[in-house]
Design an enzyme around this catalytic site. Structure first.
Site, PDB file in Angstrom:
ATOM      1  N   CYS A   2       0.831  -1.202   0.000  1.00 37.05           N
ATOM      2  CA  CYS A   2       0.000   0.000   0.000  1.00 37.05           C
ATOM      3  C   CYS A   2       0.870   1.257   0.000  1.00 37.05           C
ATOM      4  O   CYS A   2       1.960   1.263   0.558  1.00 37.05           O
ATOM      5  CB  CYS A   2      -0.865   0.052   1.247  1.00 37.05           C
ATOM      6  SG  CYS A   2      -1.945  -1.371   1.385  1.00 37.05           S
ATOM      7  N   ARG A  28       3.058   0.790  -5.624  1.00 41.85           N
ATOM      8  CA  ARG A  28       2.985   0.142  -4.305  1.00 41.85           C
ATOM      9  C   ARG A  28       1.696  -0.662  -4.128  1.00 41.85           C
ATOM     10  O   ARG A  28       1.514  -1.328  -3.114  1.00 41.85           O
ATOM     11  CB  ARG A  28       3.091   1.195  -3.195  1.00 41.85           C
ATOM     12  CG  ARG A  28       4.371   2.014  -3.264  1.00 41.85           C
ATOM     13  CD  ARG A  28       4.449   2.953  -2.084  1.00 41.85           C
ATOM     14  NE  ARG A  28       4.554   2.220  -0.855  1.00 41.85           N
ATOM     15  CZ  ARG A  28       5.682   1.859  -0.267  1.00 41.85           C
ATOM     16  NH1 ARG A  28       6.823   2.183  -0.808  1.00 41.85           N
ATOM     17  NH2 ARG A  28       5.673   1.179   0.853  1.00 41.85           N
ATOM     18  N   TRP A  75      -2.877  -2.451  -1.742  1.00 35.56           N
ATOM     19  CA  TRP A  75      -2.512  -3.811  -2.132  1.00 35.56           C
ATOM     20  C   TRP A  75      -3.137  -4.677  -1.052  1.00 35.56           C
ATOM     21  O   TRP A  75      -2.717  -4.656   0.104  1.00 35.56           O
ATOM     22  CB  TRP A  75      -0.992  -3.957  -2.150  1.00 35.56           C
ATOM     23  CG  TRP A  75      -0.495  -5.279  -2.646  1.00 35.56           C
ATOM     24  CD1 TRP A  75      -0.326  -5.663  -3.950  1.00 35.56           C
ATOM     25  CD2 TRP A  75      -0.071  -6.399  -1.851  1.00 35.56           C
ATOM     26  NE1 TRP A  75       0.169  -6.942  -4.001  1.00 35.56           N
ATOM     27  CE2 TRP A  75       0.341  -7.422  -2.740  1.00 35.56           C
ATOM     28  CE3 TRP A  75       0.018  -6.640  -0.476  1.00 35.56           C
ATOM     29  CZ2 TRP A  75       0.816  -8.654  -2.303  1.00 35.56           C
ATOM     30  CZ3 TRP A  75       0.498  -7.868  -0.044  1.00 35.56           C
ATOM     31  CH2 TRP A  75       0.885  -8.859  -0.949  1.00 35.56           C
ATOM     32  N   ASN A  99      -0.680   1.495   6.088  1.00 39.18           N
ATOM     33  CA  ASN A  99       0.099   0.469   5.390  1.00 39.18           C
ATOM     34  C   ASN A  99       0.714  -0.418   6.463  1.00 39.18           C
ATOM     35  O   ASN A  99       1.343   0.082   7.398  1.00 39.18           O
ATOM     36  CB  ASN A  99       1.200   1.122   4.545  1.00 39.18           C
ATOM     37  CG  ASN A  99       2.117   0.085   3.913  1.00 39.18           C
ATOM     38  OD1 ASN A  99       1.726  -1.060   3.682  1.00 39.18           O
ATOM     39  ND2 ASN A  99       3.350   0.488   3.634  1.00 39.18           N
ATOM     40  N   GLY A 100       0.504  -1.720   6.344  1.00 38.59           N
ATOM     41  CA  GLY A 100       1.052  -2.653   7.330  1.00 38.59           C
ATOM     42  C   GLY A 100       0.006  -3.681   7.687  1.00 38.59           C
ATOM     43  O   GLY A 100      -0.997  -3.840   6.979  1.00 38.59           O
ATOM     44  N   GLU A 473      16.085 -15.880 -12.554  1.00 36.38           N
ATOM     45  CA  GLU A 473      15.591 -14.517 -12.742  1.00 36.38           C
ATOM     46  C   GLU A 473      14.766 -14.421 -14.027  1.00 36.38           C
ATOM     47  O   GLU A 473      13.722 -13.762 -14.059  1.00 36.38           O
ATOM     48  CB  GLU A 473      16.777 -13.535 -12.746  1.00 36.38           C
ATOM     49  CG  GLU A 473      16.440 -12.094 -13.038  1.00 36.38           C
ATOM     50  CD  GLU A 473      15.390 -11.476 -12.116  1.00 36.38           C
ATOM     51  OE1 GLU A 473      15.048 -12.065 -11.087  1.00 36.38           O
ATOM     52  OE2 GLU A 473      14.886 -10.390 -12.460  1.00 36.38           O
ATOM     53  N   LYS A 477      10.872 -13.274 -14.201  1.00 36.76           N
ATOM     54  CA  LYS A 477      10.420 -12.149 -15.043  1.00 36.76           C
ATOM     55  C   LYS A 477       9.278 -12.592 -15.944  1.00 36.76           C
ATOM     56  O   LYS A 477       8.286 -11.913 -16.110  1.00 36.76           O
ATOM     57  CB  LYS A 477      11.622 -11.676 -15.874  1.00 36.76           C
ATOM     58  CG  LYS A 477      11.817 -10.254 -16.092  1.00 36.76           C
ATOM     59  CD  LYS A 477      12.305  -9.383 -14.958  1.00 36.76           C
ATOM     60  CE  LYS A 477      11.910  -9.681 -13.587  1.00 36.76           C
ATOM     61  NZ  LYS A 477      12.386  -8.918 -12.537  1.00 36.76           N
ATOM     62  N   GLU A 480       6.119 -13.068 -13.840  1.00 34.76           N
ATOM     63  CA  GLU A 480       5.577 -11.796 -13.341  1.00 34.76           C
ATOM     64  C   GLU A 480       4.775 -11.050 -14.399  1.00 34.76           C
ATOM     65  O   GLU A 480       3.682 -10.570 -14.115  1.00 34.76           O
ATOM     66  CB  GLU A 480       6.730 -10.864 -12.913  1.00 34.76           C
ATOM     67  CG  GLU A 480       7.295 -11.103 -11.547  1.00 34.76           C
ATOM     68  CD  GLU A 480       8.485 -10.178 -11.294  1.00 34.76           C
ATOM     69  OE1 GLU A 480       9.470 -10.233 -12.041  1.00 34.76           O
ATOM     70  OE2 GLU A 480       8.422  -9.395 -10.327  1.00 34.76           O
ATOM     71  N   HIS A 496      16.815 -35.332 -13.456  1.00 38.33           N
ATOM     72  CA  HIS A 496      16.436 -36.039 -12.232  1.00 38.33           C
ATOM     73  C   HIS A 496      14.942 -35.911 -11.939  1.00 38.33           C
ATOM     74  O   HIS A 496      14.543 -35.910 -10.780  1.00 38.33           O
ATOM     75  CB  HIS A 496      17.265 -35.534 -11.054  1.00 38.33           C
ATOM     76  CG  HIS A 496      18.727 -35.823 -11.201  1.00 38.33           C
ATOM     77  ND1 HIS A 496      19.245 -37.097 -11.237  1.00 38.33           N
ATOM     78  CD2 HIS A 496      19.794 -34.996 -11.385  1.00 38.33           C
ATOM     79  CE1 HIS A 496      20.561 -37.049 -11.410  1.00 38.33           C
ATOM     80  NE2 HIS A 496      20.911 -35.773 -11.516  1.00 38.33           N
ATOM     81  N   LYS A 593       5.432  -3.359  -5.921  1.00 40.68           N
ATOM     82  CA  LYS A 593       6.879  -3.194  -6.053  1.00 40.68           C
ATOM     83  C   LYS A 593       7.618  -3.313  -4.733  1.00 40.68           C
ATOM     84  O   LYS A 593       8.713  -3.849  -4.662  1.00 40.68           O
ATOM     85  CB  LYS A 593       7.190  -1.840  -6.704  1.00 40.68           C
ATOM     86  CG  LYS A 593       8.659  -1.724  -7.037  1.00 40.68           C
ATOM     87  CD  LYS A 593       8.903  -0.896  -8.248  1.00 40.68           C
ATOM     88  CE  LYS A 593      10.337  -1.026  -8.712  1.00 40.68           C
ATOM     89  NZ  LYS A 593      10.625  -2.319  -9.357  1.00 40.68           N
TER      90      LYS A 593
HETATM   91  C1  G6P Z   1       8.532  -7.515  -4.771  1.00 45.14           C
HETATM   92  C2  G6P Z   1       8.727  -7.042  -6.191  1.00 45.14           C
HETATM   93  C3  G6P Z   1       9.916  -7.766  -6.818  1.00 45.14           C
HETATM   94  C4  G6P Z   1      11.157  -7.566  -5.965  1.00 45.14           C
HETATM   95  C5  G6P Z   1      10.924  -8.023  -4.521  1.00 45.14           C
HETATM   96  C6  G6P Z   1      12.066  -7.620  -3.608  1.00 45.14           C
HETATM   97  O1  G6P Z   1       8.091  -8.828  -4.741  1.00 45.14           O
HETATM   98  O2  G6P Z   1       7.557  -7.278  -6.939  1.00 45.14           O
HETATM   99  O3  G6P Z   1      10.152  -7.223  -8.102  1.00 45.14           O
HETATM  100  O4  G6P Z   1      12.219  -8.264  -6.518  1.00 45.14           O
HETATM  101  O5  G6P Z   1       9.741  -7.404  -4.007  1.00 45.14           O
HETATM  102  O6  G6P Z   1      12.117  -6.224  -3.538  1.00 45.14           O
HETATM  103  P1  G6P Z   1      13.361  -5.393  -3.077  1.00 45.14           P
HETATM  104  O7  G6P Z   1      12.874  -3.985  -3.039  1.00 45.14           O
HETATM  105  O8  G6P Z   1      13.739  -5.897  -1.711  1.00 45.14           O
HETATM  106  O9  G6P Z   1      14.440  -5.625  -4.053  1.00 45.14           O
END
Ligand code: G6P
Length: 598
Positions: A2, A28, A75, A99-100, A473, A477, A480, A496, A593
């Protein structure tokens, strides 16, 4: 997660201005948005902030101008995505944004219901409004804020206001909140400025000011049009010390790009070069402090979540190759009790606020036998919680990243880790990484295979050694932004078990630094079973002896450098596949994010 926003100004402003500013926090969370003013205007709506903005009255509406207001972009955690669960939550004349997560909300709710409170949402946050409402008739909310902090268990950044009272009240524990002070005023205090903006992060006001006050846990603020006053949990006034910060001031626009994601991928070469220069210049002292602390340490533990965890995995390879005893863990996989005396903890985080990581760091810092365990940060957003608590910190200086999926910040995390490893003797191939060439060569291939990948339900990404983090990674990606299942794995592990899933035309993307790599055999095994391989390689198909439906030819280099190049190819593959599917690339469903809850 949030985003919360509060504005108090000498001059009145419209709710449209407030909500436009809220848009800077949209990464956020984007489940719903809402705002409330001291004059009693209240509006909440499910969906994007732009939809919310469109639903607001024009500036001229008398009830929609204000001197003090709060806003929120959500969120969802507790309670579905519905208007009654959108913030602000109000009880009588008190409205709050939060937020929290309030862990003891059920206990507080029962208690407040016995006193007659009527709850209208399924959220944990609503208890805050009802709790403060008990103090609504008092001349101020000092006692309310102190009692609130005494009673709430959990994490919170809260902004509260009362109808008819142009003051904001802000409380913090664990969740981030920062005050931006705009205009000119007292240099060593927060008195006399023209406006005050409270927010979850600095980007909300970085176009207006470079002065900010970063709140610490169990502090609260009272803000009126003339001043911002800071207090501890007992109500003792504390000195307010504004800090100067430097951050991007642009409005978060996409310029001529269709999406932030592609804009941010294109920025990779520039931000990487800027970071290299910064580490040799303004950040040289921080870098050498980190190097000397690492020299004194026995083990190095790299921690991160999501993309930052994958940077930690690659960092482990780099530092191990440089002769150090390095380990990587996802933030939630490392318990504070696992840290040992003389360990160096490197916390990697774009936001510097990820709660999964922060709780572990705080638990380490609180250990009575912490002694010489060092906490170091590798963060992007300046003055973040991790930077503030770390013994030393390097900023990766990727600039504001607006797309939820991390791209340029990951590249710069790797550039910083390469620089650290070099200081311990790791041999790189390139003095300056050929990142623009990587993008230029990869983009047409990513565009070409996107329709085919977009038609698939599942795919596998394989790599070995330093290329395994890139496989992980790339898979993340793709998941996501395209919503297609992608599994990143160690190439050698495929045989395996997972090999049972390989059949005709299943995509297997393989990251292969050179013809000597064992991953070549893994690709042969899947090609023999009809899979369509896509090669991301530092060599040509003929040298590799592989069929390869497509080839991303990346510059040859050390495995770690190829791993970074492959991760960038993965960003482009994910982007063009998602674009083909018309996904909301910059704001994928269910994600945020900066994840500031556990
Ligand atoms: C969220 C984001 C990811 C990010 C992760 C860690 O899940 O959607 O893209 O990699 O948080 O975030 P940070 O700010 O700790 O890199």
């Amino acid at each position: 997660m949030c985003g919360i926003l509060g504005m108090v100004s000498k001059d009145s402003f419209s709710v449209r201005e407030l909500v436009s500013r809220l848009q800077r926090l949209e990464y956020r969370g984007y489940d719903s948005a809402g705002c409330a003013t001291a004059e009693g205007f209240l509006r909440r709506k499910v969906g994007s902030i732009s939809g919310f903005l469109a639903s607001l009255p024009e500036d001229a509406a008398p009830d929609a101008t204000t001197c003090a207001a709060i806003a929120h972009t959500r969120w969802a955690t507790h309670g579905g995505i519905a208007e009654q669960n959108a913030h602000p939550h109000c009880a009588g004349d008190v409205c709050i944004v939060h937020n929290g997560i309030i862990e003891n909300f059920l206990e507080l709710k029962e208690e407040l219901e016995l006193k007659g409170a009527i709850f209208r949402s399924e959220t944990d946050s609503e208890v805050i409004a009802h709790f403060l409402q008990q103090y609504a008739a008092e001349p101020d909310l000092h006692k309310g804020m102190q009692d609130l902090m005494e009673r709430l268990h959990g994490t919170y950044a809260i902004i509260a206001l009362r109808k008819g009272d142009p003051r904001l009240w802000v409380a913090k524990k664990d969740s981030p909140v920062v005050l931006g002070i705009v205009g000119s005023g007292g240099s060593a205090s927060a008195d006399g400025y023209s406006s005050y903006i409270v927010s979850s992060d600095i980007f909300a006001f970085s176009d207006l000011t470079r002065k900010a006050v970063f709140l610490e846990d169990f502090q609260y603020l009272m803000i009126d049009a003339k001043s911002a006053r800071l207090y501890d949990r007992k109500g003792k006034q504390l000195p307010v010390k504004p800090k100067e910060f430097h951050w991007e001031s642009h409005n978060g626009g996409k310029m001529h790009y269709e999406h932030h994601m592609i804009k941010e991928i294109y920025e990779v070469p520039d931000v990487a070069r800027n970071l290299e220069e910064s580490l040799a210049g303004p950040q040289a002292a921080s870098l050498s402090r980190m190097i000397s602390l690492l020299r004194e340490s026995s083990r190095i533990i790299l921690l991160g979540s999501g993309t930052s965890y994958h940077a930690a995995l690659l960092g482990r390879h780099l530092l191990t190759a440089a002769g150090l005893d390095a380990y990587a863990y996802a933030s939630t996989d490392f318990d504070a009790s696992m840290a040992r005396s003389h360990d160096a903890i490197i916390a990697i985080s774009q936001s510097g606020e990820t709660m999964d990581l922060l709780v572990t760091l705080k638990a380490i810092a609180a250990r009575p036998d912490r002694g010489d365990i060092r906490i170091m940060g590798l963060v992007n957003v300046p003055h973040s919680s991790i930077e503030r608590m770390a013994d030393c910190c390097i900023r990766v200086e990727a600039g504001q990243e607006v797309c939820v999926a991390a791209t340029k910040s990951f590249a710069n995390q790797i550039v910083a880790l390469l620089t650290l490893a070099k200081a311990f003797g790791f041999k790189t191939t390139y003095a300056r990484l050929p990142l623009a060439e990587v993008i230029e060569q990869a983009e047409p291939v990513a565009q070409e295979i996107a329709p085919w990948l977009a038609s698939k339900q599942s795919m596998y990404i394989i790599g070995a050694g330093a290329c395994y983090p890139a496989a992980m990674e790339m898979a993340l990606k793709i998941k996501e932004v395209s919503y297609i299942h992608a599994e990143g794995m160690l190439a050698g592990e495929l045989k395996h078990g997972t090999l049972a899933l390989i059949e005709k035309d299943v995509p297997v993307i393989a990251i292969i630094p050179d013809a000597k790599s064992h991953t070549v055999s893994s690709v042969k095994e899947v090609e023999a079973r009809g899979a369509s391989s896509v090669l991301v390689a530092g060599a040509d198909k003929a040298e590799l002896g592989l069929k390869g439906k497509a080839l991303f030819r990346v510059p040859a280099g050390s495995d770690a450098e190829v791993s970074l190049f492959a991760a960038i190819c993965g960003q482009l593959i994910a982007y063009y596949t998602a674009k083909h599917l018309d996904r909301p690339i910059d704001k994928p469903r269910n994600l945020a994010k900066s994840v500031t809850v556990l």
